[in-house]
Design an enzyme around this catalytic site. Structure first.
Site, PDB file in Angstrom:
ATOM      1  N   ARG A  46      44.498  31.981  44.399  1.00 59.38           N
ATOM      2  CA  ARG A  46      44.713  31.138  43.225  1.00 59.38           C
ATOM      3  C   ARG A  46      46.170  30.697  43.181  1.00 59.38           C
ATOM      4  O   ARG A  46      47.077  31.462  43.523  1.00 59.38           O
ATOM      5  CB  ARG A  46      44.386  31.897  41.938  1.00 59.38           C
ATOM      6  CG  ARG A  46      42.915  31.994  41.624  1.00 59.38           C
ATOM      7  CD  ARG A  46      42.311  30.631  41.219  1.00 59.38           C
ATOM      8  NE  ARG A  46      40.913  30.757  40.850  1.00 59.38           N
ATOM      9  CZ  ARG A  46      39.882  30.560  41.675  1.00 59.38           C
ATOM     10  NH1 ARG A  46      40.081  30.226  42.937  1.00 59.38           N
ATOM     11  NH2 ARG A  46      38.643  30.691  41.232  1.00 59.38           N
ATOM     12  N   HIS A  92      41.975  22.443  46.901  1.00 60.41           N
ATOM     13  CA  HIS A  92      41.065  23.494  46.407  1.00 60.41           C
ATOM     14  C   HIS A  92      39.639  23.296  46.951  1.00 60.41           C
ATOM     15  O   HIS A  92      38.675  23.196  46.190  1.00 60.41           O
ATOM     16  CB  HIS A  92      41.061  23.556  44.876  1.00 60.41           C
ATOM     17  CG  HIS A  92      40.556  24.874  44.338  1.00 60.41           C
ATOM     18  ND1 HIS A  92      41.077  25.499  43.236  1.00 60.41           N
ATOM     19  CD2 HIS A  92      39.560  25.701  44.766  1.00 60.41           C
ATOM     20  CE1 HIS A  92      40.438  26.633  43.011  1.00 60.41           C
ATOM     21  NE2 HIS A  92      39.497  26.773  43.933  1.00 60.41           N
TER      22      HIS A  92
HETATM   23  P1  NDP Z   1      36.840  40.558  45.361  1.00 53.54           P
HETATM   24  O1  NDP Z   1      36.813  40.962  43.935  1.00 53.54           O
HETATM   25  O2  NDP Z   1      35.718  40.948  46.246  1.00 53.54           O
HETATM   26  O3  NDP Z   1      38.186  41.101  46.044  1.00 53.54           O
HETATM   27  C1  NDP Z   1      39.403  41.159  45.392  1.00 53.54           C
HETATM   28  C2  NDP Z   1      40.333  42.057  46.191  1.00 53.54           C
HETATM   29  O4  NDP Z   1      41.643  42.004  45.607  1.00 53.54           O
HETATM   30  C3  NDP Z   1      39.916  43.519  46.191  1.00 53.54           C
HETATM   31  O5  NDP Z   1      40.120  44.074  47.465  1.00 53.54           O
HETATM   32  C4  NDP Z   1      40.878  44.167  45.185  1.00 53.54           C
HETATM   33  O6  NDP Z   1      41.165  45.531  45.449  1.00 53.54           O
HETATM   34  C5  NDP Z   1      42.116  43.338  45.414  1.00 53.54           C
HETATM   35  N1  NDP Z   1      43.023  43.338  44.266  1.00 53.54           N
HETATM   36  C6  NDP Z   1      42.806  42.845  43.021  1.00 53.54           C
HETATM   37  N2  NDP Z   1      43.900  43.001  42.255  1.00 53.54           N
HETATM   38  C7  NDP Z   1      44.831  43.615  43.041  1.00 53.54           C
HETATM   39  C8  NDP Z   1      46.167  44.041  42.829  1.00 53.54           C
HETATM   40  N3  NDP Z   1      46.779  43.872  41.639  1.00 53.54           N
HETATM   41  N4  NDP Z   1      46.815  44.627  43.850  1.00 53.54           N
HETATM   42  C9  NDP Z   1      46.209  44.817  45.044  1.00 53.54           C
HETATM   43  N5  NDP Z   1      44.943  44.419  45.315  1.00 53.54           N
HETATM   44  C10 NDP Z   1      44.261  43.828  44.322  1.00 53.54           C
HETATM   45  O7  NDP Z   1      37.040  38.966  45.369  1.00 53.54           O
HETATM   46  P2  NDP Z   1      36.584  37.914  46.481  1.00 53.54           P
HETATM   47  O8  NDP Z   1      37.034  38.416  47.799  1.00 53.54           O
HETATM   48  O9  NDP Z   1      35.159  37.565  46.323  1.00 53.54           O
HETATM   49  O10 NDP Z   1      37.438  36.626  46.029  1.00 53.54           O
HETATM   50  C11 NDP Z   1      38.836  36.665  46.004  1.00 53.54           C
HETATM   51  C12 NDP Z   1      39.395  35.422  45.342  1.00 53.54           C
HETATM   52  O11 NDP Z   1      39.304  34.290  46.207  1.00 53.54           O
HETATM   53  C13 NDP Z   1      38.688  34.929  44.083  1.00 53.54           C
HETATM   54  O12 NDP Z   1      39.051  35.699  42.943  1.00 53.54           O
HETATM   55  C14 NDP Z   1      39.173  33.498  43.974  1.00 53.54           C
HETATM   56  O13 NDP Z   1      40.373  33.436  43.227  1.00 53.54           O
HETATM   57  C15 NDP Z   1      39.448  33.117  45.413  1.00 53.54           C
HETATM   58  N6  NDP Z   1      38.517  32.086  45.895  1.00 53.54           N
HETATM   59  C16 NDP Z   1      39.031  30.848  46.206  1.00 53.54           C
HETATM   60  C17 NDP Z   1      38.203  29.858  46.687  1.00 53.54           C
HETATM   61  C18 NDP Z   1      38.766  28.557  47.120  1.00 53.54           C
HETATM   62  O14 NDP Z   1      37.989  27.618  47.387  1.00 53.54           O
HETATM   63  N7  NDP Z   1      40.069  28.427  47.243  1.00 53.54           N
HETATM   64  C19 NDP Z   1      36.746  30.065  46.826  1.00 53.54           C
HETATM   65  C20 NDP Z   1      36.333  31.422  46.519  1.00 53.54           C
HETATM   66  C21 NDP Z   1      37.184  32.380  46.058  1.00 53.54           C
HETATM   67  P3  NDP Z   1      40.005  46.660  45.366  1.00 53.54           P
HETATM   68  O15 NDP Z   1      39.035  46.330  46.486  1.00 53.54           O
HETATM   69  O16 NDP Z   1      40.712  47.925  45.619  1.00 53.54           O
HETATM   70  O17 NDP Z   1      39.391  46.527  44.007  1.00 53.54           O
HETATM   71  C1  OXD Z   2      35.855  30.130  43.532  1.00 51.59           C
HETATM   72  C2  OXD Z   2      36.533  28.866  43.812  1.00 51.59           C
HETATM   73  O1  OXD Z   2      36.427  30.973  42.856  1.00 51.59           O
HETATM   74  O2  OXD Z   2      35.837  27.909  44.206  1.00 51.59           O
HETATM   75  O3  OXD Z   2      34.707  30.307  43.993  1.00 51.59           O
HETATM   76  O4  OXD Z   2      37.744  28.770  43.706  1.00 51.59           O
END
Ligand code: NDP
Ligand code: OXD
Length: 311
Positions: free
Chosen positions: A226, A274
């Site tokens: 993000r 995006h």
């Molecule tokens: P998940 O919830 O599966 O993974 C999030 C990861 O981040 C986990 O490993 C979590 O740790 C870690 N995490 C969260 N907060 C912290 C922190 N403060 N410090 C360290 N580690 C942290 O999410 P997804 O993988 O499904 O998606 C990730 C992000 O990708 C989405 O939230 C979205 O913002 C972005 N996205 C962007 C898209 C785009 O088109 N650009 C499309 C899809 C997603 P733990 O495993 O230990 O809980």
């Molecule tokens: C998502 C995105 O969060 O598209 O899936 O950014």
């Protein structure tokens, strides 16, 4: 059973059709129907206060994997929020991540410039096994990207809240191990959700902590998480003073990225609007229909967001 869609103009009709196909028994709630009828909401960027209009709302479905756009509403009803976890979305994200790692690793921006000048010049090329890639956020998407990059031969590590056990991926966990993770990283990939903890994380201090004695010319940042996690003024400053060698950015503090942003003109920055993974309406409508069926049958919903951690 009725579902209300809050989707930006232009995409509403398409999503309505796809959801109706995936869940023929589900009524789509229209703007002038009674608000009491709404059981479910399917949303992207809901205007603050909008969801609070539905007194009998049972579940909020995010159109994306990220849910920061839902938590941006200060009057959010106290109901479960389900985020997208979908193979198709993960695959698209991994494609974008791998492509951008290779773009910088194989120096394609520099070759682009050479192409435009018809310049035949071989650049020194380190092997993938000499390059340390670090993935911030080793969740559903981060873990998949990490595995593909590991298979290409990069030295891959991940940083997350909790420790992970993934073959061939070094795992760093929590604030106490963040510095060590950054210090060993040449190419940093951000796949963290946007939460109060990850807001503004990628700043000059973090960039200054990245490795600069590695096989590539200097640190690289790749962000498809993000835009709120990056401080664009700091990224621009670090590109200008050479402490950052390049970046690939899919997400921005303000979207669309304003035309006057110096990021657009920087030859070492690759920008996409995006689109790292555009949500596929067929697979995501099927996913939402499946979750509603589970809920109606009294089974637990899947991929419910923790309201305390906000991801
Ligand atoms: P998940 O919830 O599966 O993974 C999030 C990861 O981040 C986990 O490993 C979590 O740790 C870690 N995490 C969260 N907060 C912290 C922190 N403060 N410090 C360290 N580690 C942290 O999410 P997804 O993988 O499904 O998606 C990730 C992000 O990708 C989405 O939230 C979205 O913002 C972005 N996205 C962007 C898209 C785009 O088109 N650009 C499309 C899809 C997603 P733990 O495993 O230990 O809980
Ligand atoms: C998502 C995105 O969060 O598209 O899936 O950014």
């Amino acid at each position: 059973m009725s579902l209300h869609l809050i989707i930006p103009e232009g995409r509403l009709d398409s999503w309505r059709n796809h959801i109706q196909k995936a869940a023929p028994g589900l009524a789509i709630h229209e703007q002038d129907n009674a608000v009491e009828d709404v059981d479910y909401a399917f949303v992207w960027l809901p205007p603050p206060g909008e969801l609070a209009r539905f007194p009998n709302l049972k579940v909020i479905f995010s159109m994306g994997a990220g849910v920061d756009h839902v938590f941006a509403d200060p009057n959010l009803p106290d109901v479960p929020i389900v985020r997208v976890v979908d193979e198709n979305l993960t695959m698209r994200m991994t494609e974008w991540v791998v492509m951008n790692v290779l773009l910088h690793h194989r120096q394609f921006r520099a070759y682009d410039v050479q192409n435009s000048k018809a310049e035949w010049l071989e650049r020194e090329q380190p092997g993938a096994d000499e390059v340390c890639v670090g993935v911030m956020g080793l969740g559903v998407i981060g873990a998949d990207s990490a595995l593909r990059l590991r298979d290409l031969g990069f030295q891959v590590a991940g940083w997350s809240n909790s420790r992970k056990d993934i073959a061939g991926i070094e795992s760093f966990a929590g604030e106490s191990e963040k510095q060590e993770f950054l210090n060993r990283t040449d190419i940093l990939i951000n796949l963290l959700p946007l939460t109060p903890q990850t807001q503004g994380l990628i700043d000059a201090k973090l960039i200054g902590s990245l490795a600069r004695n590695g096989a590539i010319s200097g640190p690289i940042i790749i962000n498809a998480g993000r835009g709120g996690s990056q401080v664009e003024a700091d990224i621009i400053g670090c590109l200008n003073d050479g402490s950052l060698a390049g970046a690939s950015l899919d997400v921005f503090e303000t979207e669309p990225l304003p035309a006057e942003s110096p990021l657009w003109a920087n030859p070492n920055v690759f920008i996409t609007p995006h689109v790292a993974a555009v949500s596929d309406p067929v697979s995501i409508s099927t996913y939402v229909a499946k979750q509603i069926t589970r809920f109606e049958q009294g089974k637990p919903l899947q991929n419910v967001v923790d309201p305390n951690t906000r991801y």
